[in-house]
Motif scaffolding. Structure first.
Motif, PDB file in Angstrom:
ATOM      1  N   PRO A   1       0.835  -1.150   0.000  1.00 16.54           N
ATOM      2  CA  PRO A   1       0.000   0.000   0.000  1.00 16.54           C
ATOM      3  C   PRO A   1       0.881   1.214   0.000  1.00 16.54           C
ATOM      4  O   PRO A   1       1.806   1.199  -0.797  1.00 16.54           O
ATOM      5  N   GLU A   2       0.731   2.162   0.883  1.00 17.18           N
ATOM      6  CA  GLU A   2       1.520   3.336   0.541  1.00 17.18           C
ATOM      7  C   GLU A   2       2.962   3.251   0.993  1.00 17.18           C
ATOM      8  O   GLU A   2       3.690   4.182   0.829  1.00 17.18           O
ATOM      9  N   TYR A   3       3.383   2.165   1.560  1.00 13.55           N
ATOM     10  CA  TYR A   3       4.762   2.087   2.007  1.00 13.55           C
ATOM     11  C   TYR A   3       5.783   1.817   0.971  1.00 13.55           C
ATOM     12  O   TYR A   3       5.545   1.100   0.047  1.00 13.55           O
ATOM     13  N   ARG A   4       6.970   2.223   1.308  1.00 20.39           N
ATOM     14  CA  ARG A   4       8.068   1.794   0.468  1.00 20.39           C
ATOM     15  C   ARG A   4       9.140   1.116   1.272  1.00 20.39           C
ATOM     16  O   ARG A   4       9.973   0.451   0.745  1.00 20.39           O
ATOM     17  N   GLY A   5       9.218   1.303   2.522  1.00 21.59           N
ATOM     18  CA  GLY A   5      10.258   0.650   3.289  1.00 21.59           C
ATOM     19  C   GLY A   5       9.673  -0.577   3.923  1.00 21.59           C
ATOM     20  O   GLY A   5      10.333  -1.356   4.572  1.00 21.59           O
TER      21      GLY A   5
ATOM     22  N   ALA B   1       4.114  10.181  -5.923  1.00 21.87           N
ATOM     23  CA  ALA B   1       4.519  11.235  -4.992  1.00 21.87           C
ATOM     24  C   ALA B   1       3.964  10.984  -3.593  1.00 21.87           C
ATOM     25  O   ALA B   1       2.934  10.350  -3.416  1.00 21.87           O
ATOM     26  N   CYS B   2       4.668  11.516  -2.601  1.00 18.70           N
ATOM     27  CA  CYS B   2       4.139  11.427  -1.243  1.00 18.70           C
ATOM     28  C   CYS B   2       4.269  12.774  -0.552  1.00 18.70           C
ATOM     29  O   CYS B   2       5.142  13.562  -0.852  1.00 18.70           O
ATOM     30  N   ASN B   3       3.384  13.005   0.409  1.00 22.25           N
ATOM     31  CA  ASN B   3       3.304  14.302   1.067  1.00 22.25           C
ATOM     32  C   ASN B   3       3.721  14.280   2.535  1.00 22.25           C
ATOM     33  O   ASN B   3       3.506  15.251   3.253  1.00 22.25           O
ATOM     34  N   ILE B   4       4.219  13.160   2.997  1.00 25.88           N
ATOM     35  CA  ILE B   4       4.756  13.119   4.360  1.00 25.88           C
ATOM     36  C   ILE B   4       6.046  12.297   4.332  1.00 25.88           C
ATOM     37  O   ILE B   4       6.388  11.710   3.303  1.00 25.88           O
ATOM     38  N   GLN B   5       6.742  12.242   5.432  1.00 29.96           N
ATOM     39  CA  GLN B   5       7.850  11.304   5.544  1.00 29.96           C
ATOM     40  C   GLN B   5       7.615  10.423   6.754  1.00 29.96           C
ATOM     41  O   GLN B   5       7.361  10.914   7.852  1.00 29.96           O
ATOM     42  N   CYS B   6       7.671   9.117   6.509  1.00 26.35           N
ATOM     43  CA  CYS B   6       7.637   8.161   7.612  1.00 26.35           C
ATOM     44  C   CYS B   6       9.065   7.665   7.817  1.00 26.35           C
ATOM     45  O   CYS B   6       9.755   7.392   6.852  1.00 26.35           O
ATOM     46  N   HIS B   7       9.477   7.496   9.032  1.00 30.46           N
ATOM     47  CA  HIS B   7      10.850   7.076   9.298  1.00 30.46           C
ATOM     48  C   HIS B   7      11.140   5.655   8.840  1.00 30.46           C
ATOM     49  O   HIS B   7      12.276   5.237   8.800  1.00 30.46           O
ATOM     50  N   TYR B   8      10.118   4.884   8.519  1.00 32.30           N
ATOM     51  CA  TYR B   8      10.362   3.522   8.047  1.00 32.30           C
ATOM     52  C   TYR B   8      10.344   3.421   6.533  1.00 32.30           C
ATOM     53  O   TYR B   8      10.312   2.336   5.974  1.00 32.30           O
ATOM     54  N   CYS B   9      10.321   4.554   5.870  1.00 30.68           N
ATOM     55  CA  CYS B   9      10.184   4.530   4.416  1.00 30.68           C
ATOM     56  C   CYS B   9      11.404   5.108   3.727  1.00 30.68           C
ATOM     57  O   CYS B   9      11.896   6.156   4.114  1.00 30.68           O
ATOM     58  N   ASN B  10      11.861   4.433   2.708  1.00 30.28           N
ATOM     59  CA  ASN B  10      12.883   4.973   1.828  1.00 30.28           C
ATOM     60  C   ASN B  10      12.196   5.402   0.545  1.00 30.28           C
ATOM     61  O   ASN B  10      11.590   4.598  -0.141  1.00 30.28           O
ATOM     62  N   ARG B  11      12.297   6.687   0.243  1.00 29.52           N
ATOM     63  CA  ARG B  11      11.518   7.225  -0.865  1.00 29.52           C
ATOM     64  C   ARG B  11      12.184   7.054  -2.220  1.00 29.52           C
ATOM     65  O   ARG B  11      11.667   7.532  -3.225  1.00 29.52           O
ATOM     66  N   LYS B  12      13.311   6.378  -2.211  1.00 27.27           N
ATOM     67  CA  LYS B  12      14.019   6.208  -3.470  1.00 27.27           C
ATOM     68  C   LYS B  12      13.145   5.425  -4.432  1.00 27.27           C
ATOM     69  O   LYS B  12      12.696   4.335  -4.112  1.00 27.27           O
TER      70      LYS B  12
ATOM     71  N   PRO C   1       3.966   2.705  -4.631  1.00 27.40           N
ATOM     72  CA  PRO C   1       4.684   3.675  -3.815  1.00 27.40           C
ATOM     73  C   PRO C   1       4.058   5.056  -3.920  1.00 27.40           C
ATOM     74  O   PRO C   1       3.492   5.383  -4.947  1.00 27.40           O
ATOM     75  N   GLY C   2       4.162   5.798  -2.862  1.00 31.16           N
ATOM     76  CA  GLY C   2       3.583   7.133  -2.835  1.00 31.16           C
ATOM     77  C   GLY C   2       2.230   7.092  -2.153  1.00 31.16           C
ATOM     78  O   GLY C   2       1.754   6.038  -1.746  1.00 31.16           O
ATOM     79  N   ASP C   3       1.627   8.262  -2.017  1.00 32.18           N
ATOM     80  CA  ASP C   3       0.304   8.307  -1.406  1.00 32.18           C
ATOM     81  C   ASP C   3      -0.715   8.655  -2.491  1.00 32.18           C
ATOM     82  O   ASP C   3      -0.644   9.712  -3.094  1.00 32.18           O
TER      83      ASP C   3
ATOM     84  N   THR D   1      -3.970   4.863   2.063  1.00 34.74           N
ATOM     85  CA  THR D   1      -3.463   6.225   2.211  1.00 34.74           C
ATOM     86  C   THR D   1      -2.881   6.461   3.593  1.00 34.74           C
ATOM     87  O   THR D   1      -3.220   5.776   4.561  1.00 34.74           O
ATOM     88  N   ASN D   2      -2.023   7.482   3.657  1.00 31.11           N
ATOM     89  CA  ASN D   2      -1.507   7.888   4.961  1.00 31.11           C
ATOM     90  C   ASN D   2      -2.514   8.790   5.666  1.00 31.11           C
ATOM     91  O   ASN D   2      -2.342   9.129   6.831  1.00 31.11           O
ATOM     92  N   GLY D   3      -3.550   9.216   4.958  1.00 28.67           N
ATOM     93  CA  GLY D   3      -4.640   9.952   5.589  1.00 28.67           C
ATOM     94  C   GLY D   3      -4.554  11.468   5.551  1.00 28.67           C
ATOM     95  O   GLY D   3      -5.554  12.144   5.799  1.00 28.67           O
TER      96      GLY D   3
HETATM   97  S1  SF4 Z   1       6.616   8.279   3.488  1.00 27.83           S
HETATM   98 FE1  SF4 Z   1       4.835   8.302   2.153  1.00 27.83          FE
HETATM   99  S2  SF4 Z   1       5.209   6.616   0.720  1.00 27.83           S
HETATM  100 FE2  SF4 Z   1       6.550   6.305   2.461  1.00 27.83          FE
HETATM  101  S3  SF4 Z   1       5.412   4.967   3.870  1.00 27.83           S
HETATM  102 FE3  SF4 Z   1       5.045   7.076   4.519  1.00 27.83          FE
HETATM  103  S4  SF4 Z   1       3.153   7.618   3.499  1.00 27.83           S
HETATM  104 FE4  SF4 Z   1       3.950   5.826   2.427  1.00 27.83          FE
END
Ligand code: SF4
Ligand code: SF4
Ligand code: SF4
Lengths: 92, 498
Positions: free
Chosen positions: B6-10, B63-74, B117-119, B147-149
């Motif tokens: 789903p929206e994760y990448r890491g 694209a994504c609009n937040i940063q989660c510490h468990y995600c690598n956006r590469k 990947p992305g939201d 979604t990340n909401g």
């Molecule tokens: S940073 Fe964005 S793409 Fe990565 S897990 Fe979070 S919501 Fe999903």
């Protein structure tokens, strides 16, 4: 006057749809800004949009060549506190 | 989620948690009638339906609009076999074409999702262009989104209009003090908002969006990533609150954090939960609400019956060459789905399927559970050679079903060329890593490791190659029950789950 994207860009697409001047191009090996089109968001937004959403410290530079998001500005951890924070996190 | 699910990448948002194939009816029985109906054919949500129906995800919203510490956006990450990683970014037009192509060839495909990947809601034009076209051209297909909401409230009406009936929100906390340790910033109203303030906005939007969706009658599932020392102690509360608000499922998945993934947590050395910590939390939350038990770690663009990945068949190149007559295909789809339904009613199992019913067990006093290790590349089938496995998935199998219990990383002791000098040592280390497991299932295994495993009290099993993981585990467990479960000391099991 224009912003630039450098090699550390990870091609995440976040900046591209936000640019009011359609100046950002999904290029290879990384995204680039068309210097002729970039307006630094003047007249559109208080803060340059690409620099406000980019997740990578140092990937976007202003016209002086300075990082919009310097080290520590996106993780929220100042470089001098890095070792300390790492130790805290590892103790979890 | 997750480049992941789903929206994760890491992190895999497909969040493999646990499973109890036989338990679906009881599991869902507390749900109101209309929700029960909606879940009935959803391969991701109904524990029974996932044996019969299929879903696919299309990657249109990078694209994504937040940063989660468990995600690598590469985005162009080379490690694409990681669960949840989507390989091919599609334009909305391409995505629609792909969906129609798959739907005509796989009549069991009933659900299309946009996740990572992305939201998806950070890319609303692309997401809704895709949904609108699909709902116009293939109205029989269910749509779902993860979604990340953050942008959820403003898009609820559009989601309703497109007939989206399943939404997954990743909610990791309700408290901004915890949130700031997970989300360093969010992009809100054209500005970057950092720290506690940003986390507070995200949490507010998630809760508001959840409420609005429930009010509109849209199914909401909540995913949470369990992060020790950050939100682990808080997720029971999350579970309680989201249930009160009307989420129909809560799915707790373990943080997967390796430095090689390049996520903030990975690099900083944040650990994931142990299998036992995860299980204890899942058990604790279960008292609160219906937990998702069957979900597998799937790649976000996986196509097919869950666990049978047919993505390679449907590359854009192949699709362009296909001639699709969707009206004809739809008639065929309806027929096949009708016969599946008739079969389900009659209790007929999937043709290749092992019976997954536990009815026969339930009269006896509950037999103990068994920890089994599986060599699988993560597509839901047992498809790896023992010596080629870089990690083993651990499952706890009992009369209540199959539960994912984490994984053990090992070094591959056989890399295909004959000069593996240290074989001896590495095999020893692998066996040590599998300590506490009683069975290890793999597609093939050499004589030497076979003998050494047996000596270590672990039964190697190569009989279920290419079979779906859960069905194989259950078959092995049933076999063990028949011959009588050996006595097992409790400490060994505790060690396995520690
Ligand atoms: S940073 Fe964005 S793409 Fe990565 S897990 Fe979070 S919501 Fe999903
Ligand atoms: S500064 Fe503004 S105009 Fe220039 S590239 Fe970035 S978003 Fe576009
Ligand atoms: S947001 Fe930053 S990392 Fe992402 S594509 Fe733009 S410049 Fe590259």
């Amino acid at each position: 006057m224009a912003y630039t994207i450098v090699e550390s860009c990870v091609n995440c697409w976040a900046c591209e749809p936000l640019c009011p001047s359609a100046a950002i191009i999904a290029a290879d090996p990384h995204f680039i800004i068309d210097a002729g089109k970039c307006t630094e968001c003047e007249g559109d937004y208080a803060e340059p949009q690409c620099g406000s959403i980019c997740p990578i410290e140092g990937a976007i530079l202003n016209s002086l060549g300075e990082a919009i998001n310097p080290p520590g500005s996106l993780t929220g951890i100042a470089p001098c506190r890095l070792a300390e924070t790492k130790a805290e996190i590892q103790a979890r | 989620m997750e480049k992941k699910n789903p929206e994760y990448r890491g992190q895999a948002t497909g969040g493999c948690v646990k499973s109890a194939c036989g338990g679906s009816q009881a599991q869902l029985s507390h749900l109101p009638e209309e929700i029960h109906k909606k879940v009935h054919n959803h391969p991701c949500y109904s524990e029974e339906a996932h044996h019969y129906y299929a879903r696919m995800h299309v990657a249109v919203a990078p694209a994504c609009n937040i940063q989660c510490h468990y995600c690598n956006r590469k985005y162009d990450c080379s490690n694409e076999s990681r669960p949840g990683v989507v390989s091919e970014l599609l334009t909305p037009q391409q995505a629609v074409k792909k969906v129609l192509a798959v739907a005509s060839r796989i009549p069991q495909m009933t659900v299309v999702g946009i996740a990572g990947p992305g939201d998806p809601l950070a890319n609303p034009e692309r997401t809704f262009a895709t949904f609108r076209e699909i709902s116009k051209k293939a109205p029989d297909i269910k749509l779902c989104v993860s979604t990340n909401g953050l942008n959820l409230p403003e898009h609820v009406d559009e989601l309703v209009k497109c007939n989206v009936d399943h939404v997954t929100i990743t909610i990791n906390c309700l408290d901004p003090d915890i949130g700031e340790k997970i989300y360093p910033w969010v992009f809100w109203k054209n500005r970057r908002v950092r720290g506690r303030k940003g986390a507070a906005i995200l949490i507010r939007q998630q809760q508001k969006g959840l409420q609005m969706l429930v009010d509109k009658g849209i199914l909401v599932k909540v995913n949470s990533v369990m992060i020790p020392g950050v939100n682990a102690h808080h997720l029971q509360e999350v579970s309680k609150v989201v249930k009160q608000k009307g989420a129909f499922l809560h799915n707790v998945m373990p943080l997967i954090s390796e430095s090689g993934h390049g996520t903030f947590y990975g690099v900083m050395g944040q650990r994931g939960p142990t299998a036992r910590e995860l299980r204890e939390l899942q058990d604790a939350c279960e008292g609160n609400m219906n937990m998702m038990r069957h979900c597998r770690q799937c790649r976000a663009d996986a196509i097919g019956l869950l666990g049978e990945d047919r993505n390679a068949e449907f590359t854009m190149e192949n699709i362009e060459a296909m001639d699709i007559d969707y009206d004809t295909a739809m008639t065929k789809r309806l027929e096949i789905q009708k016969s599946i339904e008739a079969g389900r009613k009659a209790g007929v199992k999937r043709s290749n399927g092992v019976s997954v019913s536990f009815a026969s067990f339930q009269q006896n006093a509950a037999p103990r559970s068994v920890i089994m290790a599986v060599a699988s590349s993560g597509k839901g089938v047992i498809d790896q050679h023992f010596g080629h496995a870089g990690k083993f998935l651990l499952y706890e199998v009992s009369d209540r079903g199959v539960r994912f219990a984490g994984y053990r990383e090992v070094e591959q002791y056989c890399d295909g060329n004959e000069t593996c000098g240290e074989t001896e040592d590495r095999l020893q280390r692998t066996i040590r890593a599998l300590h506490g497991c009683e069975v290890v299932l793999c597609s093939r295994i050499g004589i030497e490791p076979w003998t050494r495993l047996e000596e270590a009290g672990i039964r190697p099993d190569g009989e279920h190659a290419m079979e779906p993981v859960e069905e194989a585990l259950i078959a092995v467990y049933q076999e063990m029950l028949k011959t009588g479960l050996p006595e097992k000391s409790v400490p060994a099991e505790q060690q396995a789950l520690a």
